[in-house]
Design an enzyme around this catalytic site. Structure first.
Site, short mmCIF file in Angstrom:
data_model
loop_
_atom_site.label_atom_id
_atom_site.label_comp_id
_atom_site.label_asym_id
_atom_site.label_seq_id
_atom_site.Cartn_x
_atom_site.Cartn_y
_atom_site.Cartn_z
N GLU A 241 -6.62 17.38 -36.10
CA GLU A 241 -8.01 16.85 -35.73
C GLU A 241 -7.73 15.78 -34.75
O GLU A 241 -8.65 15.70 -33.97
CB GLU A 241 -8.69 16.19 -37.16
CG GLU A 241 -9.25 17.41 -38.17
CD GLU A 241 -9.71 16.89 -39.41
OE1 GLU A 241 -10.51 15.83 -39.42
OE2 GLU A 241 -9.29 17.06 -40.51
N SER B 268 -6.99 12.14 -49.33
CA SER B 268 -8.27 11.31 -49.24
C SER B 268 -8.03 10.01 -50.26
O SER B 268 -7.52 9.96 -51.21
CB SER B 268 -9.23 12.19 -49.72
OG SER B 268 -10.50 11.30 -50.10
N TYR C 1 -6.27 1.93 1.82
CA TYR C 1 -6.20 1.50 0.68
C TYR C 1 -7.60 0.45 0.13
O TYR C 1 -7.94 -0.33 1.00
CB TYR C 1 -5.06 0.56 0.45
CG TYR C 1 -4.63 -0.25 -0.94
CD1 TYR C 1 -4.46 0.72 -2.09
CD2 TYR C 1 -5.24 -1.52 -1.26
CE1 TYR C 1 -4.20 0.32 -3.24
CE2 TYR C 1 -5.38 -1.80 -2.80
CZ TYR C 1 -4.66 -1.14 -3.53
OH TYR C 1 -4.58 -1.67 -4.89
N LYS D 109 -7.81 16.62 -52.48
CA LYS D 109 -7.88 16.83 -50.78
C LYS D 109 -6.59 16.67 -50.13
O LYS D 109 -5.83 15.97 -50.64
CB LYS D 109 -8.93 15.86 -50.10
CG LYS D 109 -10.36 15.89 -50.19
CD LYS D 109 -10.89 17.09 -49.74
CE LYS D 109 -10.98 17.06 -48.36
NZ LYS D 109 -12.14 16.26 -47.75
N LYS E 251 -3.63 4.01 -12.31
CA LYS E 251 -2.46 4.14 -13.39
C LYS E 251 -2.80 3.89 -14.75
O LYS E 251 -2.07 4.86 -15.52
CB LYS E 251 -1.47 2.82 -12.83
CG LYS E 251 -0.65 3.26 -11.40
CD LYS E 251 -0.10 1.98 -10.99
CE LYS E 251 -0.84 1.16 -10.32
NZ LYS E 251 -1.65 1.64 -9.13
N ASN F 171 0.82 -1.13 -0.22
CA ASN F 171 -0.14 0.08 0.10
C ASN F 171 0.76 1.29 0.01
O ASN F 171 0.56 2.19 -0.95
CB ASN F 171 -0.94 0.20 1.28
CG ASN F 171 -1.92 -1.20 1.05
OD1 ASN F 171 -2.06 -1.96 0.20
ND2 ASN F 171 -2.68 -1.33 2.20
N HIS G 213 -16.85 35.80 -31.83
CA HIS G 213 -18.05 34.95 -32.44
C HIS G 213 -17.83 34.31 -33.87
O HIS G 213 -18.60 34.18 -34.65
CB HIS G 213 -19.29 35.96 -32.54
CG HIS G 213 -19.35 36.71 -31.13
ND1 HIS G 213 -20.39 36.03 -30.43
CD2 HIS G 213 -19.14 38.00 -30.95
CE1 HIS G 213 -20.51 37.19 -29.31
NE2 HIS G 213 -19.87 38.25 -29.69
N GLN H 148 -6.28 0.65 -7.98
CA GLN H 148 -5.39 0.11 -9.05
C GLN H 148 -5.79 0.83 -10.25
O GLN H 148 -4.72 0.68 -11.19
CB GLN H 148 -5.52 -1.23 -9.02
CG GLN H 148 -4.86 -2.16 -10.11
CD GLN H 148 -4.79 -3.59 -9.67
OE1 GLN H 148 -3.83 -4.08 -8.85
NE2 GLN H 148 -5.30 -4.34 -10.47
N1 ARG Z 1 -1.52 -3.35 -7.80
C1 ARG Z 1 -1.87 -2.66 -6.74
C2 ARG Z 1 -2.31 -1.11 -7.07
O1 ARG Z 1 -1.97 -1.01 -8.08
C3 ARG Z 1 -0.74 -2.71 -5.77
C4 ARG Z 1 -1.29 -2.38 -4.22
C5 ARG Z 1 -1.91 -3.69 -3.82
N2 ARG Z 1 -2.26 -3.60 -2.42
C6 ARG Z 1 -3.24 -4.50 -1.75
N3 ARG Z 1 -3.37 -4.33 -0.46
N4 ARG Z 1 -4.23 -5.26 -2.59
O2 ARG Z 1 -2.91 -0.63 -6.49
#
Ligand code: ARG
Length: 455
Positions: free
Chosen positions: A289, A276, A316, A282, A324, A109, A155, A321
């Site tokens: 875009e 195109s 936690y 084109k 990320k 954690n 505008h 998770q």
């Molecule tokens: N893979 C987990 C995450 O990205 C890591 C932490 C996991 N901790 C746990 N108590 N399960 O959050």
């Protein structure tokens, strides 16, 4: 078998293992994970929580693991639950019981949020450098266009004459603010969560100041429960990236408009345009875009992060998770957008004559015609009305303010004289707008200097 095999009688179901695993996403934090573990092991040795030789052995082995990952001899195992588990089990497979001592006074954690802070700290710095490069590219283009007259819009209607340099330099302000925002996020992010352990610290005599120093954090977090629960820094980073995308998207939108036959203010280099499959004539601005389109996914990630966090009880929860994938994809997207935009801007051709031609239409000198009368003593509202009537007269008679004769002017008020023509000349108008922050070329040059000094 999983690291928690003591408590469990069965292995995790294989499909559930895939669902639970985050290795494919968090493997990119392997360097940070090892760096954090090295600092932790060093501290454990210094504090005599493990033996000095054990600490050394762990550090050496971790350094080797990193080397092996970097040179490709060690492949990251897709079956591992996450990068933390992978590195730890690789370590124990190499140095057995000594490796098993590393996780003393630590939890995944605090480890995961440590890794993410270290990772985002690096990414934040490289994002700032990328933004600086973008700003530099824009100022270079501005320098070449200090006197390139174009219509300024409100505008999307032609409003008042400005220069292309002035228009471009507005974007440098936005991107400078983006840099400040990331710097600010980095400041708040630079707090060490390591030693928070699972949620409640530890009974071991750890030295959190030492790990903070080793990992270049400003100080250890003051509350371990918050230490493992906090993802504000991810959300702040994501919000900063979203604003960058707002700015990139607005610039892209303008580039798309400027490329159209309706405007034709610029032409993108062939290397940064596409054709195109059916229409031979084109030339499409796919890159701006796509940048405009990709802003949606970055905003989406911000929304995901806010929603993911808002209902979580301390500390936690596995929901976290998900942070990320969202932030990594946002970073990748913004980086890709900026690195593609820079060479596209560098090579784009500015069609100065077309900009000037457009500036001549649309009566964008009407405000200055009114200001002329104000300077001769007329109250602005009255002058505004006369200037409006002149525009209406021109429209009815297919004329422009600079093709009207003096007699025609005088029909509206006696205050008009020969000098009206220089007062409504587009170049003069721009040059006379010397108010601080205005489009006068010297004023814009000073702005460029300010930006270059800040960079
Ligand atoms: N893979 C987990 C995450 O990205 C890591 C932490 C996991 N901790 C746990 N108590 N399960 O959050």
């Amino acid at each position: 078998m999983a690291l928690w095999e003591g408590r469990f009688k069965k292995e995790l179901d294989s499909k559930t293992n895939d669902f639970n695993s985050s290795i494919n996403i968090d493997k990119r934090m392997c360097k940070q994970d090892i760096k954090g573990s090295i600092a932790h092991a060093t501290m454990l040795g210094k504090q005599n929580i493990i033996k000095k030789e054990e600490s050394k052995k762990i550090v050496n082995s971790l350094e080797e693991i990193l080397k092996d990952i970097e040179n490709g001899t060690l492949k990251i195992d897709k079956e591992a639950e996450d990068i933390h588990m992978f590195i730890e089990s690789e370590l124990t497979s190499r140095i057995d019981d000594t490796g098993k001592r590393l996780h003393t006074a630590r939890s995944r954690n605090d480890q995961v949020t440590l890794d993410l802070r270290l990772y985002l700290r690096d990414e934040g710095k490289s994002m700032i450098n990328l933004l600086k490069e973008l700003i530099k590219t824009i100022t270079e283009k501005a320098k070449e266009n200090l006197e390139t007259i174009m219509p300024g819009y409100t505008h999307l209607q032609r409003a008042q004459p400005i220069t292309f340099a002035y228009h471009l330099m507005a974007y440098t302000e936005m991107f400078m603010r983006d840099i400040c925002r990331i710097e600010d996020t980095l400041k708040r992010m630079n707090v060490n969560p390591l030693g928070s352990c699972a949620l409640a610290g530890t009974t071991h005599d750890i030295d959190r100041n030492l790990t903070s120093k080793l990992l270049e954090f400003d100080y250890p977090c003051h509350n371990s429960l918050d230490g493992v629960s906090d993802r504000d820094y991810v959300i702040e980073f994501s919000a900063s990236l979203s604003l960058i995308m707002v700015h990139l998207s607005r610039l892209s939108e303008e580039i798309i408009l400027w490329c159209s036959w309706e405007f034709k203010f610029i032409e993108l280099d062939d290397a940064f345009s596409t054709g195109s499959s059916i229409m031979p004539q084109k030339k499409n601005p796919d890159i701006p875009e796509l940048i405009r389109g990709k802003s949606g996914r970055v905003f989406g990630h911000l929304s995901s992060l806010l929603t993911m966090m808002k209902g979580l009880p301390l500390a936690y929860n596995k929901d976290m998770q998900e942070d990320k994938e969202a932030i990594f994809d946002s970073i990748d997207t913004v980086k890709m957008c900026i690195t593609t935009l820079i060479p596209m801007l560098k090579t784009m051709k500015v069609l100065k004559e077309n900009m000037e031609k457009a500036a001549k239409k649309g009566f964008i000198n009407a405000t200055d015609c009114a200001d002329y009368l104000v300077k001769k003593g007329m109250p602005f509202r009255k002058a505004y009305k006369i200037s409006g009537s002149l525009v209406s007269y021109c429209l009815d008679n297919n004329k422009t303010l600079d093709t009207l004769s003096l007699e025609e002017y005088k029909k509206f008020t006696d205050l008009f004289d020969k000098d009206i023509y220089e007062s409504i000349d587009l170049k003069n108008i721009v040059f006379k707008r010397k108010s601080y922050g205005g489009p006068n070329p010297e004023t814009v040059k000073k702005h460029i200097e300010i930006i270059e000094n800040k960079l």
